[in-house]
Design a protein around this motif. Structure first.
Motif, mmCIF file in Angstrom:
data_model
loop_
_atom_site.group_PDB
_atom_site.id
_atom_site.type_symbol
_atom_site.label_atom_id
_atom_site.label_comp_id
_atom_site.label_asym_id
_atom_site.label_seq_id
_atom_site.Cartn_x
_atom_site.Cartn_y
_atom_site.Cartn_z
ATOM 1 N N MET A 33 0.844 -1.198 0.000
ATOM 2 C CA MET A 33 0.000 0.000 0.000
ATOM 3 C C MET A 33 0.876 1.243 0.000
ATOM 4 O O MET A 33 0.642 2.183 -0.763
ATOM 5 C CB MET A 33 -0.933 -0.018 1.221
ATOM 6 C CG MET A 33 -1.841 1.194 1.325
ATOM 7 S SD MET A 33 -2.831 1.504 -0.151
ATOM 8 C CE MET A 33 -4.310 0.594 0.206
ATOM 9 N N LEU A 37 0.962 3.996 -2.938
ATOM 10 C CA LEU A 37 0.703 5.412 -2.660
ATOM 11 C C LEU A 37 1.848 6.282 -3.158
ATOM 12 O O LEU A 37 1.621 7.394 -3.649
ATOM 13 C CB LEU A 37 0.482 5.625 -1.158
ATOM 14 C CG LEU A 37 -0.786 4.993 -0.594
ATOM 15 C CD1 LEU A 37 -0.911 5.290 0.886
ATOM 16 C CD2 LEU A 37 -2.022 5.483 -1.332
ATOM 17 N N HIS A 206 -10.443 9.317 -6.752
ATOM 18 C CA HIS A 206 -9.764 8.660 -5.636
ATOM 19 C C HIS A 206 -10.659 8.641 -4.397
ATOM 20 O O HIS A 206 -10.707 7.643 -3.680
ATOM 21 C CB HIS A 206 -8.451 9.366 -5.308
ATOM 22 C CG HIS A 206 -7.302 8.894 -6.136
ATOM 23 N ND1 HIS A 206 -7.134 9.260 -7.448
ATOM 24 C CD2 HIS A 206 -6.265 8.073 -5.834
ATOM 25 C CE1 HIS A 206 -6.042 8.686 -7.912
ATOM 26 N NE2 HIS A 206 -5.492 7.957 -6.963
ATOM 27 N N TYR A 241 -4.648 4.645 2.596
ATOM 28 C CA TYR A 241 -5.164 5.175 1.329
ATOM 29 C C TYR A 241 -6.001 6.427 1.583
ATOM 30 O O TYR A 241 -5.856 7.434 0.894
ATOM 31 C CB TYR A 241 -5.994 4.094 0.622
ATOM 32 C CG TYR A 241 -6.595 4.558 -0.679
ATOM 33 C CD1 TYR A 241 -5.828 4.632 -1.825
ATOM 34 C CD2 TYR A 241 -7.930 4.934 -0.753
ATOM 35 C CE1 TYR A 241 -6.362 5.069 -3.016
ATOM 36 C CE2 TYR A 241 -8.482 5.363 -1.938
ATOM 37 C CZ TYR A 241 -7.698 5.435 -3.064
ATOM 38 O OH TYR A 241 -8.237 5.873 -4.237
#
Lengths: 259, 102
Positions: A33, A37, A206, A241
């Motif tokens: 993750m 990112l 997003h 996130y």
């Protein structure tokens, strides 16, 4: 033979390259993750740097902000464009709505950390509660963005006079236009609206994905999936996130609306 | 299932939210200051304004990434694995500013 395999076992345990150790003290999913990112941060950096590049290709407005008039000859001052607020039609409220959106997103980031914190304590009820607040914050932000886009596309009552190319008659013609599309807008040069659509649109997408992920996490938490698993690490990963989305908004807010 | 929950409820520790709310207030106050600067500093101080905005944005990014995303409390190798690649962004901005003659 037995002693050899034992020493291999031993060296496996002590070397970082043979597995069994976690040099970064984080799970595979969490690391991935982070690296996703990082790559996403490059995408947004590319978009925002392109914004800067295109903006400074255009002449800046040099007069005083008080007598600002939108024109396609120079880049507009953002506070003179984003000055509308729902139910306050025609009143000049510069950046107030964007400020509210920023507050909503920071707030939903806070409720997300609270959900992660509740996950550390394996407090299922608290995880559910804070995830619900986070989802609510995300949906509210998306609603605000939908309103902002609608306002931007529909435009002001007055509109603006622009000379645009007519593709039917193959000639230039001077007309009054309202709002914005990808070809022409009443606020400034065409790229101004294009970048607005692309950057806030990419960010909004997003947020939308984040809300879907948050709903998934809430669903799993509510059905006891993480309780059975024994840990709430998924809340942490999706939390990363969600904070990233908030982080991007901080940058969009500065470079798009303030500067 | 509901039963197990009832029995484990007593073991759930109290929430530790002090740092979270402190971070929230910092973010809120910095954003409020940005608004203050945007509307009180005259337009002539454009460069100063931009510098203040960029500085405050980096402060906010530090708190979001450090506290909310917990990166401040990870091991050093993870922190640097995330931070060092962002040099490329700094490089692109610098290169464009220099080449663009700004």
């Amino acid at each position: 033979m037995a002693s050899t395999s034992a020493s291999v076992e031993q060296s496996k345990k002590t070397s970082a390259w043979f597995g069994g150790v976690r040099p970064m003290d984080a799970s595979y999913g969490k690391l991935m993750m982070w690296f996703f990112l990082l790559s996403d941060a490059f995408s947004f950096s590319g978009l925002l740097i392109a914004y800067g590049l295109i903006r400074f290709e255009h002449p800046a407005y040099t007069g005083s902000p008080a007598d600002f008039v939108a024109s396609d000859a120079y880049w507009p001052i953002p506070e003179k464009i984003y000055n509308a607020f729902p139910f306050f039609h025609g009143i000049d409220l510069p950046l107030v709505f964007v400020g509210l959106m920023t507050f909503i997103l920071i707030m939903s980031s806070v409720t997300m950390v609270l959900a992660v914190e509740a996950g550390h304590r394996k407090d299922r009820k608290d995880v559910e509660k804070w995830m619900l607040w986070t989802i609510l914050g995300g949906i509210t932000f998306l609603g605000c963005q939908a309103w902002e886009w609608t306002h931007f596309i529909v435009g002001t009552d007055e509109g603006a006079t622009r000379t645009v190319w007519n593709y039917i008659s193959n000639s230039w013609e001077t007309t009054t236009i309202y709002g914005a599309n990808l070809r022409v807008n009443e606020y400034g040069p065409a790229p101004f609206a294009n970048l607005f659509f692309f950057i806030t649109g990419f960010h909004g997408f997003h947020v939308f994905s984040g809300v879907l992920l948050n709903i998934l996490i809430f669903h799993n938490a509510a059905f006891g999936v993480y309780e059975k698993r024994g840990h709430y690490e998924m809340v942490e990963k999706v939390g990363l996130y969600w904070h990233f989305v908030d982080l991007v908004w901080v940058f969009v807010f500065t470079f798009f609306y303030l500067v | 299932m509901a039963n197990t929950y009832e029995t484990t409820e007593g073991e759930i520790p109290k929430p530790q939210t002090k740092i979270i709310w402190r971070t929230f207030w910092i973010l809120l106050i910095v954003t409020a200051l940005e608004f203050l600067v945007a509307f009180t500093l005259p337009a002539e101080y454009r460069t100063l304004k931009i510098l203040i905005f960029v500085g405050m944005t980096i402060v906010k990014a530090f708190y979001i990434v450090g506290e909310f995303m917990h990166l401040k409390h990870e091991v050093k190798s993870l922190i640097w694995s995330i931070l060092i690649p962002t040099i490329f962004v700094v490089w692109l901005i610098t290169a464009l500013l220099v080449e663009g003659g700004s």
